[in-house]
Motif scaffolding. Structure first.
Motif, mmCIF file in Angstrom:
data_model
loop_
_atom_site.group_PDB
_atom_site.id
_atom_site.type_symbol
_atom_site.label_atom_id
_atom_site.label_comp_id
_atom_site.label_asym_id
_atom_site.label_seq_id
_atom_site.Cartn_x
_atom_site.Cartn_y
_atom_site.Cartn_z
ATOM 1 N N LEU A 11 -7.949 -0.952 -7.534
ATOM 2 C CA LEU A 11 -6.847 -1.045 -6.583
ATOM 3 C C LEU A 11 -5.760 -0.097 -7.083
ATOM 4 O O LEU A 11 -5.112 -0.366 -8.086
ATOM 5 N N GLN A 12 -5.639 1.050 -6.404
ATOM 6 C CA GLN A 12 -4.595 2.018 -6.757
ATOM 7 C C GLN A 12 -3.340 1.658 -5.973
ATOM 8 O O GLN A 12 -3.305 1.769 -4.757
ATOM 9 N N LEU A 13 -2.337 1.200 -6.704
ATOM 10 C CA LEU A 13 -1.097 0.742 -6.087
ATOM 11 C C LEU A 13 -0.103 1.892 -5.969
ATOM 12 O O LEU A 13 0.216 2.547 -6.966
ATOM 13 N N ASN A 14 0.379 2.121 -4.769
ATOM 14 C CA ASN A 14 1.425 3.109 -4.553
ATOM 15 C C ASN A 14 2.752 2.453 -4.952
ATOM 16 O O ASN A 14 3.631 2.223 -4.134
ATOM 17 N N ALA A 15 2.820 2.123 -6.242
ATOM 18 C CA ALA A 15 3.970 1.389 -6.766
ATOM 19 C C ALA A 15 4.368 1.983 -8.106
ATOM 20 O O ALA A 15 3.510 2.305 -8.922
ATOM 21 N N ARG A 16 5.642 2.104 -8.309
ATOM 22 C CA ARG A 16 6.185 2.635 -9.561
ATOM 23 C C ARG A 16 6.591 1.450 -10.427
ATOM 24 O O ARG A 16 7.702 0.944 -10.313
ATOM 25 N N LEU A 17 5.647 1.030 -11.274
ATOM 26 C CA LEU A 17 5.846 -0.185 -12.051
ATOM 27 C C LEU A 17 5.541 0.045 -13.519
ATOM 28 O O LEU A 17 4.547 0.689 -13.851
ATOM 29 N N GLN A 18 6.360 -0.530 -14.371
ATOM 30 C CA GLN A 18 6.036 -0.596 -15.789
ATOM 31 C C GLN A 18 4.785 -1.477 -15.926
ATOM 32 O O GLN A 18 4.553 -2.367 -15.097
ATOM 33 N N PRO A 19 3.975 -1.264 -16.977
ATOM 34 C CA PRO A 19 2.759 -2.074 -17.124
ATOM 35 C C PRO A 19 3.000 -3.583 -17.074
ATOM 36 O O PRO A 19 2.245 -4.314 -16.428
ATOM 37 N N ASP A 80 -3.800 -8.609 0.882
ATOM 38 C CA ASP A 80 -2.896 -8.685 2.037
ATOM 39 C C ASP A 80 -1.861 -9.790 1.850
ATOM 40 O O ASP A 80 -0.675 -9.588 2.110
ATOM 41 N N ARG A 81 -2.285 -10.963 1.383
ATOM 42 C CA ARG A 81 -1.347 -12.079 1.179
ATOM 43 C C ARG A 81 -0.344 -11.779 0.077
ATOM 44 O O ARG A 81 0.816 -12.176 0.150
ATOM 45 N N MET A 82 -0.804 -11.101 -0.965
ATOM 46 C CA MET A 82 0.063 -10.768 -2.099
ATOM 47 C C MET A 82 1.142 -9.776 -1.667
ATOM 48 O O MET A 82 2.270 -9.844 -2.126
ATOM 49 N N GLY A 83 0.778 -8.864 -0.789
ATOM 50 C CA GLY A 83 1.701 -7.828 -0.346
ATOM 51 C C GLY A 83 1.740 -6.689 -1.345
ATOM 52 O O GLY A 83 2.213 -6.869 -2.469
ATOM 53 N N VAL A 84 1.188 -5.546 -0.980
ATOM 54 C CA VAL A 84 1.224 -4.355 -1.821
ATOM 55 C C VAL A 84 1.867 -3.228 -1.023
ATOM 56 O O VAL A 84 1.893 -3.253 0.203
ATOM 57 N N PRO A 85 2.401 -2.210 -1.708
ATOM 58 C CA PRO A 85 3.060 -1.116 -1.003
ATOM 59 C C PRO A 85 2.109 -0.297 -0.120
ATOM 60 O O PRO A 85 0.942 -0.099 -0.457
ATOM 61 N N LYS A 86 2.640 0.176 1.000
ATOM 62 C CA LYS A 86 1.906 1.089 1.875
ATOM 63 C C LYS A 86 1.446 2.287 1.053
ATOM 64 O O LYS A 86 2.127 2.709 0.122
ATOM 65 N N GLY A 87 0.294 2.818 1.418
ATOM 66 C CA GLY A 87 -0.240 3.967 0.696
ATOM 67 C C GLY A 87 -1.114 3.577 -0.480
ATOM 68 O O GLY A 87 -1.624 4.431 -1.194
ATOM 69 N N SER A 88 -1.302 2.281 -0.696
ATOM 70 C CA SER A 88 -2.209 1.819 -1.749
ATOM 71 C C SER A 88 -3.641 1.940 -1.235
ATOM 72 O O SER A 88 -3.889 1.932 -0.027
ATOM 73 N N LYS A 91 -10.601 1.236 -3.962
ATOM 74 C CA LYS A 91 -11.686 2.206 -4.131
ATOM 75 C C LYS A 91 -12.849 1.584 -4.892
ATOM 76 O O LYS A 91 -12.645 0.805 -5.819
ATOM 77 N N ALA A 92 -14.059 1.999 -4.502
ATOM 78 C CA ALA A 92 -15.283 1.633 -5.217
ATOM 79 C C ALA A 92 -16.378 2.565 -4.721
ATOM 80 O O ALA A 92 -16.164 3.333 -3.772
ATOM 81 N N ALA A 93 -17.536 2.475 -5.328
ATOM 82 C CA ALA A 93 -18.671 3.259 -4.837
ATOM 83 C C ALA A 93 -18.947 2.828 -3.398
ATOM 84 O O ALA A 93 -19.157 1.652 -3.121
ATOM 85 N N GLY A 94 -18.855 3.763 -2.486
ATOM 86 C CA GLY A 94 -19.114 3.467 -1.081
ATOM 87 C C GLY A 94 -17.955 2.833 -0.337
ATOM 88 O O GLY A 94 -18.121 2.375 0.788
ATOM 89 N N LEU A 95 -16.783 2.782 -0.951
ATOM 90 C CA LEU A 95 -15.627 2.155 -0.292
ATOM 91 C C LEU A 95 -14.347 2.882 -0.672
ATOM 92 O O LEU A 95 -14.114 3.178 -1.845
ATOM 93 N N GLU A 96 -13.557 3.196 0.316
ATOM 94 C CA GLU A 96 -12.186 3.662 0.095
ATOM 95 C C GLU A 96 -11.377 3.190 1.284
ATOM 96 O O GLU A 96 -11.507 3.722 2.381
ATOM 97 N N GLN A 97 -10.575 2.168 1.059
ATOM 98 C CA GLN A 97 -9.837 1.548 2.153
ATOM 99 C C GLN A 97 -8.344 1.521 1.854
ATOM 100 O O GLN A 97 -7.920 1.071 0.793
ATOM 101 N N SER A 98 -7.566 1.989 2.826
ATOM 102 C CA SER A 98 -6.109 1.918 2.713
ATOM 103 C C SER A 98 -5.679 0.471 2.862
ATOM 104 O O SER A 98 -6.202 -0.257 3.708
#
Length: 186
Positions: A11-19, A80-88, A91-98
């Motif tokens: 899950l690539q998060l379009n978020a600027r977060l400290q670890p 979806d319930r957690m709420g992540v930033p747009k643009g996240s 990704k996986a083998a055979g999957l790439e979903q916004s």
């Protein structure tokens, strides 16, 4: 951990977060939801920085017990319930979903051009507290970055425009916010 059939995703998060913040807001809650549903787990993550050192995005490694549609759908529902930033992106083998519904706002506080008195007498924690207060549920503070000339505070919420509007009065009044800039980041 699961056996050989497990399905690895990122899950690539379009978020600027400290670890630490990535863990608190996203990785830990997602891990708990996956474990409770007995369909998977998270396994750490990473942070990508820009050439300036500012965070560009972060990611979370996910293992599902397998790649059946039901488990992938559960994962998408948790995200979806957690709420992540747009643009996240998931990704996986055979999957790439916004994925993502939240908008992001970066508030860059000027760290070099204000008077020494302002830096000595003002408190960045007060800025965070007051902005969270004026956002009144339309968004919230998530993380920060300290650069050589600016300190960035990152807020995520339903609408960038609404968050910016709600904080405008405070930004114009509080001395530490002089010469600040506001940018949309998600």
């Amino acid at each position: 951990m699961f056996k050989k059939k497990e399905y690895q995703l990122t899950l690539q998060l379009n978020a600027r977060l400290q670890p630490f913040d990535r863990g608190e807001f996203f990785e830990d809650p997602l891990n708990e939801a996956l474990k409770d549903s007995k369909c998977g787990t998270t396994d750490g993550g990473g942070t990508m920085q820009q050439a300036t050192g500012e965070i560009e995005f972060c990611d979370i490694e996910i293992f599902l017990k397998d790649n059946n549609k039901e488990n992938v759908e559960k994962l998408l529902q948790f995200i979806d319930r957690m709420g992540v930033p747009k643009g996240s992106i998931l990704k996986a083998a055979g999957l790439e979903q916004s994925v993502g519904t939240l908008e992001g706002l970066a508030l860059y506080l000027n760290g070099t051009e204000l008077s020494e008195e302002v830096y000595q007498n003002c408190d960045i924690n007060y800025v965070i507290e007051k902005i969270d207060e004026v956002l009144d549920g339309s968004g919230q503070y998530y993380s920060y970055w300290e650069g050589p000339e600016n300190t960035a505070l990152y807020f995520y919420g339903i609408s960038f425009g609404e968050m910016k509007h709600r904080m405008t009065s405070f930004l114009s009044e509080y001395p530490l916010c002089q010469k600040c800039r506001v940018e949309q980041i998600a």
